[in-house]
Design a protein around this motif. Structure first.
Motif, PDB file in Angstrom:
ATOM      1  N   ASP A  74      16.735   3.174   6.930  1.00  0.00           N
ATOM      2  CA  ASP A  74      15.908   4.108   7.692  1.00  0.00           C
ATOM      3  C   ASP A  74      15.008   3.345   8.657  1.00  0.00           C
ATOM      4  OD1 ASP A  74      13.249   3.508   6.664  1.00  0.00           O
ATOM      5  OD2 ASP A  74      13.822   4.543   4.835  1.00  0.00           O
ATOM      6  N   LEU A  75      14.314   4.107   9.492  1.00  0.00           N
ATOM      7  CA  LEU A  75      13.393   3.511  10.459  1.00  0.00           C
ATOM      8  C   LEU A  75      11.968   4.031  10.262  1.00  0.00           C
ATOM      9  CD1 LEU A  75      15.673   3.778  13.613  1.00  0.00           C
ATOM     10  CD2 LEU A  75      15.219   1.755  12.252  1.00  0.00           C
ATOM     11  N   ASP A  76      11.617   4.360   9.038  1.00  0.00           N
ATOM     12  CA  ASP A  76      10.320   4.932   8.707  1.00  0.00           C
ATOM     13  C   ASP A  76       9.242   3.844   8.756  1.00  0.00           C
ATOM     14  OD1 ASP A  76       8.045   5.976   7.491  1.00  0.00           O
ATOM     15  OD2 ASP A  76       9.154   6.980   5.904  1.00  0.00           O
ATOM     16  N   LEU A  77       8.425   3.845   9.817  1.00  0.00           N
ATOM     17  CA  LEU A  77       7.411   2.810   9.973  1.00  0.00           C
ATOM     18  C   LEU A  77       6.315   2.885   8.919  1.00  0.00           C
ATOM     19  CD1 LEU A  77       7.034   2.472  13.830  1.00  0.00           C
ATOM     20  CD2 LEU A  77       8.144   0.919  12.238  1.00  0.00           C
ATOM     21  N   MET A  78       6.019   4.086   8.420  1.00  0.00           N
ATOM     22  CA  MET A  78       5.008   4.182   7.360  1.00  0.00           C
ATOM     23  C   MET A  78       5.512   3.486   6.090  1.00  0.00           C
ATOM     24  SD  MET A  78       2.555   5.426   8.906  1.00  0.00           S
ATOM     25  CE  MET A  78       1.369   5.697   7.624  1.00  0.00           C
ATOM     26  N   ASP A  79       6.777   3.639   5.794  1.00  0.00           N
ATOM     27  CA  ASP A  79       7.356   2.942   4.651  1.00  0.00           C
ATOM     28  C   ASP A  79       7.326   1.436   4.889  1.00  0.00           C
ATOM     29  OD1 ASP A  79       8.663   2.945   2.083  1.00  0.00           O
ATOM     30  OD2 ASP A  79      10.494   2.360   3.143  1.00  0.00           O
ATOM     31  N   ARG A  80       7.546   1.018   6.128  1.00  0.00           N
ATOM     32  CA  ARG A  80       7.485  -0.410   6.441  1.00  0.00           C
ATOM     33  C   ARG A  80       6.083  -0.933   6.182  1.00  0.00           C
ATOM     34  NH1 ARG A  80      11.921   1.239   6.913  1.00  0.00           N
ATOM     35  NH2 ARG A  80      11.572   0.807   4.748  1.00  0.00           N
ATOM     36  N   ASP A  81       5.057  -0.109   6.500  1.00  0.00           N
ATOM     37  CA  ASP A  81       3.685  -0.530   6.244  1.00  0.00           C
ATOM     38  C   ASP A  81       3.446  -0.776   4.758  1.00  0.00           C
ATOM     39  OD1 ASP A  81       2.888  -0.534   8.864  1.00  0.00           O
ATOM     40  OD2 ASP A  81       2.017   1.463   8.809  1.00  0.00           O
ATOM     41  N   ARG A  82       3.940   0.140   3.931  1.00  0.00           N
ATOM     42  CA  ARG A  82       3.779  -0.039   2.485  1.00  0.00           C
ATOM     43  C   ARG A  82       4.512  -1.291   2.016  1.00  0.00           C
ATOM     44  NH1 ARG A  82       4.120   5.557   2.926  1.00  0.00           N
ATOM     45  NH2 ARG A  82       6.355   5.586   2.562  1.00  0.00           N
ATOM     46  N   SER A  83       5.719  -1.493   2.520  1.00  0.00           N
ATOM     47  CA  SER A  83       6.496  -2.679   2.135  1.00  0.00           C
ATOM     48  C   SER A  83       5.791  -3.955   2.554  1.00  0.00           C
ATOM     49  CB  SER A  83       7.883  -2.652   2.792  1.00  0.00           C
ATOM     50  OG  SER A  83       8.638  -1.579   2.321  1.00  0.00           O
ATOM     51  N   ARG A  84       5.248  -3.935   3.743  1.00  0.00           N
ATOM     52  CA  ARG A  84       4.574  -5.122   4.266  1.00  0.00           C
ATOM     53  C   ARG A  84       3.414  -5.517   3.372  1.00  0.00           C
ATOM     54  NH1 ARG A  84       2.576  -5.378  10.262  1.00  0.00           N
ATOM     55  NH2 ARG A  84       4.396  -4.094  10.258  1.00  0.00           N
ATOM     56  N   ALA A  85       2.555  -4.559   3.040  1.00  0.00           N
ATOM     57  CA  ALA A  85       1.385  -4.852   2.217  1.00  0.00           C
ATOM     58  C   ALA A  85       1.792  -5.348   0.833  1.00  0.00           C
ATOM     59  CB  ALA A  85       0.504  -3.608   2.103  1.00  0.00           C
ATOM     60  N   LYS A  86       2.723  -4.648   0.201  1.00  0.00           N
ATOM     61  CA  LYS A  86       3.153  -5.036  -1.141  1.00  0.00           C
ATOM     62  C   LYS A  86       3.820  -6.407  -1.149  1.00  0.00           C
ATOM     63  CE  LYS A  86       3.867  -0.295  -2.660  1.00  0.00           C
ATOM     64  NZ  LYS A  86       4.894   0.705  -2.987  1.00  0.00           N
ATOM     65  N   LEU A  87       4.623  -6.686  -0.159  1.00  0.00           N
ATOM     66  CA  LEU A  87       5.325  -7.970  -0.098  1.00  0.00           C
ATOM     67  C   LEU A  87       4.337  -9.133   0.025  1.00  0.00           C
ATOM     68  CD1 LEU A  87       8.072  -9.359  -0.023  1.00  0.00           C
ATOM     69  CD2 LEU A  87       8.088  -9.019   2.453  1.00  0.00           C
ATOM     70  N   GLN A  88       3.314  -8.968   0.854  1.00  0.00           N
ATOM     71  CA  GLN A  88       2.317 -10.031   0.995  1.00  0.00           C
ATOM     72  C   GLN A  88       1.507 -10.206  -0.286  1.00  0.00           C
ATOM     73  OE1 GLN A  88       1.986 -12.238   3.695  1.00  0.00           O
ATOM     74  NE2 GLN A  88       3.948 -11.241   4.076  1.00  0.00           N
ATOM     75  N   LYS A  89       1.172  -9.122  -0.928  1.00  0.00           N
ATOM     76  CA  LYS A  89       0.392  -9.197  -2.165  1.00  0.00           C
ATOM     77  C   LYS A  89       1.155  -9.940  -3.263  1.00  0.00           C
ATOM     78  CE  LYS A  89      -1.998  -4.864  -1.143  1.00  0.00           C
ATOM     79  NZ  LYS A  89      -3.219  -5.425  -0.655  1.00  0.00           N
ATOM     80  N   SER A  91       3.792 -11.982  -2.874  1.00  0.00           N
ATOM     81  CA  SER A  91       4.123 -13.360  -2.511  1.00  0.00           C
ATOM     82  C   SER A  91       2.926 -14.294  -2.629  1.00  0.00           C
ATOM     83  CB  SER A  91       4.710 -13.427  -1.100  1.00  0.00           C
ATOM     84  OG  SER A  91       3.730 -13.141  -0.133  1.00  0.00           O
ATOM     85  N   LYS A  92       1.719 -13.737  -2.437  1.00  0.00           N
ATOM     86  CA  LYS A  92       0.491 -14.539  -2.560  1.00  0.00           C
ATOM     87  C   LYS A  92      -0.124 -14.425  -3.954  1.00  0.00           C
ATOM     88  CE  LYS A  92       0.430 -15.386   1.894  1.00  0.00           C
ATOM     89  NZ  LYS A  92       1.388 -16.388   2.262  1.00  0.00           N
ATOM     90  N   MET A  93       0.416 -13.487  -4.769  1.00  0.00           N
ATOM     91  CA  MET A  93      -0.148 -13.203  -6.083  1.00  0.00           C
ATOM     92  C   MET A  93      -1.639 -12.883  -5.951  1.00  0.00           C
ATOM     93  SD  MET A  93       2.444 -13.193  -7.971  1.00  0.00           S
ATOM     94  CE  MET A  93       1.751 -13.037  -9.592  1.00  0.00           C
ATOM     95  N   ASP A  94      -1.941 -12.060  -4.938  1.00  0.00           N
ATOM     96  CA  ASP A  94      -3.315 -11.694  -4.641  1.00  0.00           C
ATOM     97  C   ASP A  94      -3.338 -10.244  -4.152  1.00  0.00           C
ATOM     98  OD1 ASP A  94      -5.902 -11.317  -3.713  1.00  0.00           O
ATOM     99  OD2 ASP A  94      -5.860 -13.038  -2.357  1.00  0.00           O
ATOM    100  N   PRO A  95      -3.916  -9.322  -4.911  1.00  0.00           N
ATOM    101  CA  PRO A  95      -3.936  -7.919  -4.511  1.00  0.00           C
ATOM    102  C   PRO A  95      -4.731  -7.658  -3.232  1.00  0.00           C
ATOM    103  CG  PRO A  95      -5.340  -8.240  -6.413  1.00  0.00           C
ATOM    104  CD  PRO A  95      -4.615  -9.538  -6.179  1.00  0.00           C
ATOM    105  N   ARG A  96      -5.512  -8.632  -2.782  1.00  0.00           N
ATOM    106  CA  ARG A  96      -6.295  -8.489  -1.552  1.00  0.00           C
ATOM    107  C   ARG A  96      -5.631  -9.134  -0.346  1.00  0.00           C
ATOM    108  NH1 ARG A  96     -10.890 -11.780  -3.709  1.00  0.00           N
ATOM    109  NH2 ARG A  96      -9.057 -12.659  -4.637  1.00  0.00           N
ATOM    110  N   ALA A  97      -4.431  -9.651  -0.506  1.00  0.00           N
ATOM    111  CA  ALA A  97      -3.785 -10.449   0.535  1.00  0.00           C
ATOM    112  C   ALA A  97      -3.647  -9.741   1.876  1.00  0.00           C
ATOM    113  CB  ALA A  97      -2.416 -10.935   0.058  1.00  0.00           C
ATOM    114  N   LEU A  98      -3.320  -8.480   1.887  1.00  0.00           N
ATOM    115  CA  LEU A  98      -3.179  -7.749   3.141  1.00  0.00           C
ATOM    116  C   LEU A  98      -3.661  -6.323   2.901  1.00  0.00           C
ATOM    117  CD1 LEU A  98      -2.091  -8.265   6.043  1.00  0.00           C
ATOM    118  CD2 LEU A  98       0.027  -7.209   5.302  1.00  0.00           C
ATOM    119  N   GLY A  99      -4.901  -6.069   3.286  1.00  0.00           N
ATOM    120  CA  GLY A  99      -5.517  -4.779   3.024  1.00  0.00           C
ATOM    121  C   GLY A  99      -5.071  -3.691   3.992  1.00  0.00           C
ATOM    122  N   ALA A 100      -5.487  -2.469   3.706  1.00  0.00           N
ATOM    123  CA  ALA A 100      -5.100  -1.304   4.507  1.00  0.00           C
ATOM    124  C   ALA A 100      -5.523  -1.447   5.962  1.00  0.00           C
ATOM    125  CB  ALA A 100      -5.694  -0.039   3.897  1.00  0.00           C
TER     126      ALA A 100
END
Length: 123
Positions: A74-89, A91-100
């Motif tokens: 799909d091309l759902d950019l909102m879903d991409r936003d969720r994926s982006r934040a979760k992936l950074q968190k 990979s860094k093992m830090d829940p604050r890695a990429l905030g909203a």
């Protein structure tokens, strides 16, 4: 790419998964924008882009997709936003890695800067 004079403020680099500190400094110095494609990178097992280290003030990083086949069908950019934040968190093992706030900036103003829209509007 730098040796042949390719890098510059008119270049948008996709993915930027395997960039190190030297690469990031060069991209910033040359004014290259970066487009992060988290779902594509996960789908293809390409790696995790060091978005937290790439982001401003050094490099403008926006959000992209590689089309339906490379972006989880799909091309759902909102879903991409969720994926982006979760992936950074994770990979860094830090829940604050990429905030909203950072995610929204990447989907809006940073995305515009990454594809150099601010330069086009000035002309």
């Amino acid at each position: 790419m730098n040796r042949i004079g390719f890098l510059g403020p008119d270049v948008v680099a996709a993915h930027c998964v395997w960039v190190d500190e030297t690469d990031r400094k060069l991209l910033a110095e040359k004014g290259v924008g970066c487009v992060h494609n988290p779902s594509s990178n996960m789908m293809l097992a390409s790696g995790v882009a060091p978005v937290v280290e790439e982001r401003p003030p050094a490099i403008a990083v926006g959000l992209g997709t590689d089309g339906p086949s490379g972006s989880n069908n799909d091309l759902d950019l909102m879903d991409r936003d969720r994926s982006r934040a979760k992936l950074q968190k994770i990979s860094k093992m830090d829940p604050r890695a990429l905030g909203a706030k950072s995610v929204v900036e990447m989907a809006t103003i940073e995305g515009a800067k990454a594809v150099h829209l601010e330069r086009k509007s000035a002309h």
